[in-house]
Design a protein around this motif. Structure first.
Motif, PDB file in Angstrom:
ATOM      1  N   GLU A   1       8.546   9.737   2.494  1.00  0.00           N
ATOM      2  CA  GLU A   1       9.316  10.169   3.660  1.00  0.00           C
ATOM      3  C   GLU A   1       9.747   8.930   4.432  1.00  0.00           C
ATOM      4  OE1 GLU A   1       8.673  13.357   7.333  1.00  0.00           O
ATOM      5  OE2 GLU A   1       6.957  12.258   6.545  1.00  0.00           O
ATOM      6  N   ILE A   2      11.018   8.898   4.819  1.00  0.00           N
ATOM      7  CA  ILE A   2      11.523   7.738   5.569  1.00  0.00           C
ATOM      8  C   ILE A   2      11.009   7.811   7.011  1.00  0.00           C
ATOM      9  CG2 ILE A   2      13.592   6.602   6.462  1.00  0.00           C
ATOM     10  CD1 ILE A   2      15.083   7.597   3.976  1.00  0.00           C
ATOM     11  N   ILE A   3      10.342   6.716   7.464  1.00  0.00           N
ATOM     12  CA  ILE A   3       9.783   6.729   8.818  1.00  0.00           C
ATOM     13  C   ILE A   3      10.397   5.645   9.704  1.00  0.00           C
ATOM     14  CG2 ILE A   3       7.599   7.865   8.262  1.00  0.00           C
ATOM     15  CD1 ILE A   3       6.314   5.079   8.117  1.00  0.00           C
ATOM     16  N   LEU A   5      17.936  -0.986   5.237  1.00  0.00           N
ATOM     17  CA  LEU A   5      16.527  -0.993   4.812  1.00  0.00           C
ATOM     18  C   LEU A   5      15.817   0.252   5.346  1.00  0.00           C
ATOM     19  CD1 LEU A   5      15.372  -4.698   5.376  1.00  0.00           C
ATOM     20  CD2 LEU A   5      16.031  -3.597   3.232  1.00  0.00           C
ATOM     21  N   ALA A   6      15.134   0.953   4.468  1.00  0.00           N
ATOM     22  CA  ALA A   6      14.369   2.144   4.873  1.00  0.00           C
ATOM     23  C   ALA A   6      12.893   1.901   4.611  1.00  0.00           C
ATOM     24  CB  ALA A   6      14.841   3.373   4.089  1.00  0.00           C
ATOM     25  N   SER A   7      12.046   2.141   5.636  1.00  0.00           N
ATOM     26  CA  SER A   7      10.589   2.090   5.453  1.00  0.00           C
ATOM     27  C   SER A   7      10.130   3.495   5.074  1.00  0.00           C
ATOM     28  CB  SER A   7       9.904   1.636   6.737  1.00  0.00           C
ATOM     29  OG  SER A   7      10.360   0.365   7.098  1.00  0.00           O
ATOM     30  N   ILE A   8       9.442   3.599   3.950  1.00  0.00           N
ATOM     31  CA  ILE A   8       9.062   4.906   3.401  1.00  0.00           C
ATOM     32  C   ILE A   8       7.551   4.996   3.318  1.00  0.00           C
ATOM     33  CG2 ILE A   8       9.216   6.368   1.327  1.00  0.00           C
ATOM     34  CD1 ILE A   8      11.847   4.696   0.702  1.00  0.00           C
ATOM     35  N   GLN A   9       6.964   6.078   3.894  1.00  0.00           N
ATOM     36  CA  GLN A   9       5.535   6.293   3.643  1.00  0.00           C
ATOM     37  C   GLN A   9       5.431   7.201   2.418  1.00  0.00           C
ATOM     38  OE1 GLN A   9       3.425   7.912   6.961  1.00  0.00           O
ATOM     39  NE2 GLN A   9       4.573   9.819   7.058  1.00  0.00           N
ATOM     40  N   VAL A  10       4.706   6.724   1.425  1.00  0.00           N
ATOM     41  CA  VAL A  10       4.614   7.431   0.148  1.00  0.00           C
ATOM     42  C   VAL A  10       3.333   8.252   0.142  1.00  0.00           C
ATOM     43  CG1 VAL A  10       4.571   7.186  -2.366  1.00  0.00           C
ATOM     44  CG2 VAL A  10       5.896   5.590  -0.982  1.00  0.00           C
ATOM     45  N   TYR A  11       3.463   9.526  -0.218  1.00  0.00           N
ATOM     46  CA  TYR A  11       2.337  10.449  -0.154  1.00  0.00           C
ATOM     47  C   TYR A  11       1.472  10.438  -1.413  1.00  0.00           C
ATOM     48  CZ  TYR A  11       4.653  12.291   3.972  1.00  0.00           C
ATOM     49  OH  TYR A  11       5.221  12.418   5.213  1.00  0.00           O
ATOM     50  N   SER A  22      17.092   9.518  -2.200  1.00  0.00           N
ATOM     51  CA  SER A  22      16.874  10.442  -1.076  1.00  0.00           C
ATOM     52  C   SER A  22      17.310  11.851  -1.471  1.00  0.00           C
ATOM     53  CB  SER A  22      17.671   9.977   0.135  1.00  0.00           C
ATOM     54  OG  SER A  22      17.679  10.996   1.118  1.00  0.00           O
ATOM     55  N   THR A  23      16.526  12.845  -1.048  1.00  0.00           N
ATOM     56  CA  THR A  23      16.904  14.242  -1.322  1.00  0.00           C
ATOM     57  C   THR A  23      17.865  14.780  -0.258  1.00  0.00           C
ATOM     58  OG1 THR A  23      15.039  15.102  -0.050  1.00  0.00           O
ATOM     59  CG2 THR A  23      14.658  14.705  -2.402  1.00  0.00           C
ATOM     60  N   GLY A  24      17.987  14.034   0.857  1.00  0.00           N
ATOM     61  CA  GLY A  24      18.905  14.461   1.904  1.00  0.00           C
ATOM     62  C   GLY A  24      18.363  15.534   2.824  1.00  0.00           C
ATOM     63  N   SER A  25      17.107  15.932   2.630  1.00  0.00           N
ATOM     64  CA  SER A  25      16.529  16.967   3.499  1.00  0.00           C
ATOM     65  C   SER A  25      15.173  16.501   4.011  1.00  0.00           C
ATOM     66  CB  SER A  25      16.376  18.295   2.744  1.00  0.00           C
ATOM     67  OG  SER A  25      15.559  18.121   1.615  1.00  0.00           O
ATOM     68  N   GLY A  67       0.850  -1.207   0.000  1.00  0.00           N
ATOM     69  CA  GLY A  67       0.000   0.000   0.000  1.00  0.00           C
ATOM     70  C   GLY A  67       0.878   1.246   0.000  1.00  0.00           C
ATOM     71  N   PRO A  68       0.633   2.182   0.932  1.00  0.00           N
ATOM     72  CA  PRO A  68       1.441   3.406   0.957  1.00  0.00           C
ATOM     73  C   PRO A  68       2.840   3.210   1.555  1.00  0.00           C
ATOM     74  CG  PRO A  68      -0.201   3.474   2.697  1.00  0.00           C
ATOM     75  CD  PRO A  68      -0.444   2.202   1.931  1.00  0.00           C
ATOM     76  N   LEU A  69       3.122   1.976   2.042  1.00  0.00           N
ATOM     77  CA  LEU A  69       4.437   1.706   2.638  1.00  0.00           C
ATOM     78  C   LEU A  69       5.341   1.015   1.627  1.00  0.00           C
ATOM     79  CD1 LEU A  69       6.169   1.688   5.304  1.00  0.00           C
ATOM     80  CD2 LEU A  69       5.399  -0.679   5.558  1.00  0.00           C
ATOM     81  N   VAL A  70       6.525   1.592   1.424  1.00  0.00           N
ATOM     82  CA  VAL A  70       7.513   1.000   0.513  1.00  0.00           C
ATOM     83  C   VAL A  70       8.786   0.718   1.318  1.00  0.00           C
ATOM     84  CG1 VAL A  70       9.056   1.508  -1.429  1.00  0.00           C
ATOM     85  CG2 VAL A  70       6.624   2.062  -1.594  1.00  0.00           C
ATOM     86  N   ILE A  71       9.313  -0.505   1.212  1.00  0.00           N
ATOM     87  CA  ILE A  71      10.600  -0.853   1.846  1.00  0.00           C
ATOM     88  C   ILE A  71      11.673  -0.780   0.759  1.00  0.00           C
ATOM     89  CG2 ILE A  71      11.855  -2.557   3.205  1.00  0.00           C
ATOM     90  CD1 ILE A  71       9.345  -1.778   4.642  1.00  0.00           C
ATOM     91  N   ALA A  72      12.712   0.018   1.011  1.00  0.00           N
ATOM     92  CA  ALA A  72      13.806   0.151   0.036  1.00  0.00           C
ATOM     93  C   ALA A  72      15.107  -0.310   0.669  1.00  0.00           C
ATOM     94  CB  ALA A  72      13.919   1.612  -0.407  1.00  0.00           C
ATOM     95  N   GLU A  73      15.959  -0.988  -0.143  1.00  0.00           N
ATOM     96  CA  GLU A  73      17.263  -1.435   0.366  1.00  0.00           C
ATOM     97  C   GLU A  73      18.381  -0.589  -0.239  1.00  0.00           C
ATOM     98  OE1 GLU A  73      17.514  -5.535  -0.626  1.00  0.00           O
ATOM     99  OE2 GLU A  73      17.141  -5.232  -2.769  1.00  0.00           O
ATOM    100  N   GLY A  74      19.542  -0.629   0.406  1.00  0.00           N
ATOM    101  CA  GLY A  74      20.675   0.169  -0.070  1.00  0.00           C
ATOM    102  C   GLY A  74      20.582   1.622   0.356  1.00  0.00           C
ATOM    103  N   MET A  75      19.894   1.885   1.475  1.00  0.00           N
ATOM    104  CA  MET A  75      19.645   3.272   1.909  1.00  0.00           C
ATOM    105  C   MET A  75      20.412   3.604   3.193  1.00  0.00           C
ATOM    106  SD  MET A  75      17.452   4.418  -0.352  1.00  0.00           S
ATOM    107  CE  MET A  75      16.657   5.831   0.378  1.00  0.00           C
ATOM    108  N   ARG A  76      21.579   2.938   3.393  1.00  0.00           N
ATOM    109  CA  ARG A  76      22.313   3.103   4.643  1.00  0.00           C
ATOM    110  C   ARG A  76      22.696   4.565   4.916  1.00  0.00           C
ATOM    111  NH1 ARG A  76      24.607  -0.497   7.898  1.00  0.00           N
ATOM    112  NH2 ARG A  76      24.299  -2.205   6.425  1.00  0.00           N
ATOM    113  N   ASP A  77      22.957   5.342   3.870  1.00  0.00           N
ATOM    114  CA  ASP A  77      23.418   6.725   4.058  1.00  0.00           C
ATOM    115  C   ASP A  77      22.272   7.719   4.268  1.00  0.00           C
ATOM    116  OD1 ASP A  77      25.959   5.834   3.715  1.00  0.00           O
ATOM    117  OD2 ASP A  77      26.019   6.253   1.559  1.00  0.00           O
ATOM    118  N   ALA A  78      21.029   7.252   4.148  1.00  0.00           N
ATOM    119  CA  ALA A  78      19.882   8.163   4.326  1.00  0.00           C
ATOM    120  C   ALA A  78      19.605   8.374   5.812  1.00  0.00           C
ATOM    121  CB  ALA A  78      18.653   7.595   3.635  1.00  0.00           C
TER     122      ALA A  78
END
Length: 590
Positions: free
Chosen positions: A38-40, A46-52, A66-69, A11-22
């Motif tokens: 947005e990473i939550i 692994l980063a859990s992202i809620q997608v708007y 990642s935009t870094g901000s 659903g609105p949750l996306v799990i992304a890998e390779g995001m250690r520097d975020a």
């Protein structure tokens, strides 16, 4: 900048890998369509992202960047009168670009880049500036003077400043920084939504936010910088109460957040607010309003962000020295979005499936209200008052969102469907509502309006409570079982309910009652009770006292225009005393 790939979509949750520097709460762009997220949560790389935005069609292997901000809002001229979604995308600009339905991956700046604003400097070259100082103004609408402030982290001496027509990205001033180097200032600044804007000092909430609604100002007042909850079932008048507060309360700026409300209700708000004439200025109410529309069919994650977006914009205007009223309608839908995201993250559920941190998240939101001394060298005072509507399922306020809210807020306006069905508006139940500001604000009213304001208020409340007790007896054994003084109390309480608490939002005079008139109305209602009690002790009958013609005049006093108030008050008081005297004279002659 950190880049990774999608591993899982739920659903609105996306799990992304390779995001250690975020970092936590970084804004990311998901897939080739550049969906905003947005990473939550972070677990290793692994980063859990809620997608708007809507995630249908996404699959593993697609890129994430990642935009870094962190999630931020743009603050500057152009906010007032705008309609944004939950992540501050301008809905009118999106409609022009893509049509009536929100398209995915649309990237349109929050504030219009082409509009030019007339910047009038209020500081000069050589002036020392610190964060929060006002360096100039822009007349944003006929009623709002937008003050351009020095952003956080900028202290130094003004090296250059010049008035004229600018876009929000043009440089209007240059500051020679204390630590060396220069910083160019524009009309716009950015601020992360999950971080409260700083201030110099928080003040005691002892000044009322006068609303002109008698049941609120007199019985259950809210302070400037206070927090209130308006729970109520469907059809009890939450939206009308919020409209009245937006229109009449002593607020310079109104921020209205439609958070997960029905689309047709938000349509009503969007249609009505531009047509509502602001009684203070004569212009449309939209000339001092920011609307955030996040309807129930929009992506659920954006609903979670919408109240943070709204309160950050409200804090920005508070920092200018304005009194801001924020309406959140409704925090229950926001909590449902939290519950859905928490479930997808597979967190341990709390009561009724809500996350265990529901209470702390609500507190973080409401605690950003307050009356404060803003940053800057002039020490200006601003206030942010928050009024949150709660829509408990079935009107049951024992559910977790209502209970968590009640632990935080200091004013509780309990809307009652029984009052609404009997056409008593505002349908605020005087027996279950409360305000913890009543005593401190009562002192303000006593000093500025009526000397014995608190005594009058307490007498009204006592009569209403006694009426509730007597009603139980009447239901059991009938009216005839009551003594004459008790029957008189019932009549006085009926007068309080019908003549004082009942208020017509659509009547040109009754829609707003200034505090002086509220005091006069309390005095008249209680004067009848006092005079009738004296007459009763001297032998007059209850029936004759109930039928006094002056009671009609007391009831119609609320429709008296303000300029005729004093004369009419004296007339009614004189008529009351003469009618009671005539009644006693006739009694003696008999």
């Amino acid at each position: 900048m950190s880049t990774g790939t999608i591993k899982k979509v739920a659903g609105p949750l996306v799990i992304a890998e390779g995001m250690r520097d975020a970092n936590m709460f970084d804004v990311v762009r998901v897939s080739e369509q550049h969906l905003i997220g947005e990473i939550i949560e972070m677990h290793g790389d692994l980063a859990s992202i809620q997608v708007y935005e809507e995630t249908s069609g996404l699959g593993p292997g697609e890129p994430v960047e990642s935009t870094g901000s962190p999630m931020s809002v743009e603050l500057g001229p152009g906010l007032i009168g705008s309609i944004f979604d939950g992540i501050q995308r301008p809905l009118d600009d999106i409609m022009k670009a893509t049509g009536n339905n929100l398209q995915r991956g649309v990237s349109i700046p929050s504030l219009k880049r082409a509009d030019r604003w007339n910047f009038v400097p209020s500081a000069k070259v050589g002036d020392r500036v610190v964060p929060g100082d006002i360096i100039g103004t822009v007349q944003e609408t006929p009623v709002v003077l937008h003050k351009i402030m020095v952003p956080q982290g900028v202290s130094g001496t003004l090296a250059k400043i010049e008035g004229g027509e600018y876009t929000i990205e043009d440089t209007v001033a240059t500051v020679a920084l204390d630590e060396g180097g220069e910083r160019e200032l524009t009309l716009m600044q950015k601020w992360p939504v999950r971080v409260g804007r700083p201030y110099r000092e928080k003040l005691s909430p002892d000044v009322p936010l006068v609303t002109g609604q008698r049941v609120i100002d007199t019985l259950f007042p809210i302070a400037k910088g206070g927090v209130a909850a308006v729970p109520g079932p469907f059809g009890s008048g939450k939206t009308v109460v919020q409209h009245q507060l937006a229109k009449w309360s002593e607020a310079d700026i109104v921020v209205y957040i439609g958070c997960g409300e029905r689309g047709n209700e938000m349509t009503d708000v969007l249609n009505e607010f531009p047509e509502l004439k602001d009684p203070k200025t004569g212009y449309s109410l939209m000339e001092r309003t920011v609307l955030i529309a996040n309807t129930s069919d929009m992506p659920v994650a954006a609903r979670e962000a919408s109240i943070y977006t709204g309160i950050t914009i409200a804090e920005y205007f508070r920092d200018m020295g304005y009194s801001v009223a924020l309406m959140a309608d409704s925090t229950s839908r926001w909590a449902e979005a939290l519950r859905e995201m928490s479930g997808r993250l597979e967190e341990m559920p709390g009561e009724e499936g809500y996350p265990a941190y529901l209470g702390s998240r609500l507190a973080q939101f409401y605690e950003r209200a307050g009356r404060v001394i803003s940053l800057g060298q002039d020490g200006r005072e601003g206030a942010l008052s928050v009024i949150g509507a709660v829509s408990p399922p079935g009107g049951d306020i024992s559910e977790p969102v209502s209970q968590a809210t009640l632990r935080i807020v200091k004013v509780f306006w309990s809307l009652d469907s029984n009052l609404a069905y009997s056409r008593h508006f505002p349908a605020i139940n005087w027996l279950t509502s409360y305000s913890l500001y009543a005593d401190t604000i009562g002192r303000w009213f006593s000093a500025n309006v009526e000397e014995d304001w608190t005594d009058l208020r307490n007498r009204l409340m006592r009569l209403l409570q006694e009426e509730a007790e007597l009603d139980e007896i009447v239901k059991l054994v009938g009216m005839d079982a009551l003594s004459a003084p008790d029957r008189l109390k019932l009549e006085a309480a009926r007068s309080i309910r019908e003549d004082f608490l009942h208020q017509d939002a659509f009547h040109e005079v009754d829609t707003y009652t200034p505090p002086q008139k509220q005091g006069a109305m309390m005095r008249l209602v209680l004067a009848y009770f006092d005079e009738a009690t004296k007459a009763l002790n001297q032998g007059a009958s209850v029936e004759s006292l109930v039928k006094l013609p002056v009671r009609e005049q007391i009831g119609r006093f609320k429709y008296t225009p303000d300029e005729e108030m004093e004369r009419e008050y004296n007339n009614v008081l004189h008529q009351l005393q003469s009618e009671v005297a005539d009644l006693l004279n006739r009694k003696e002659e008999e």
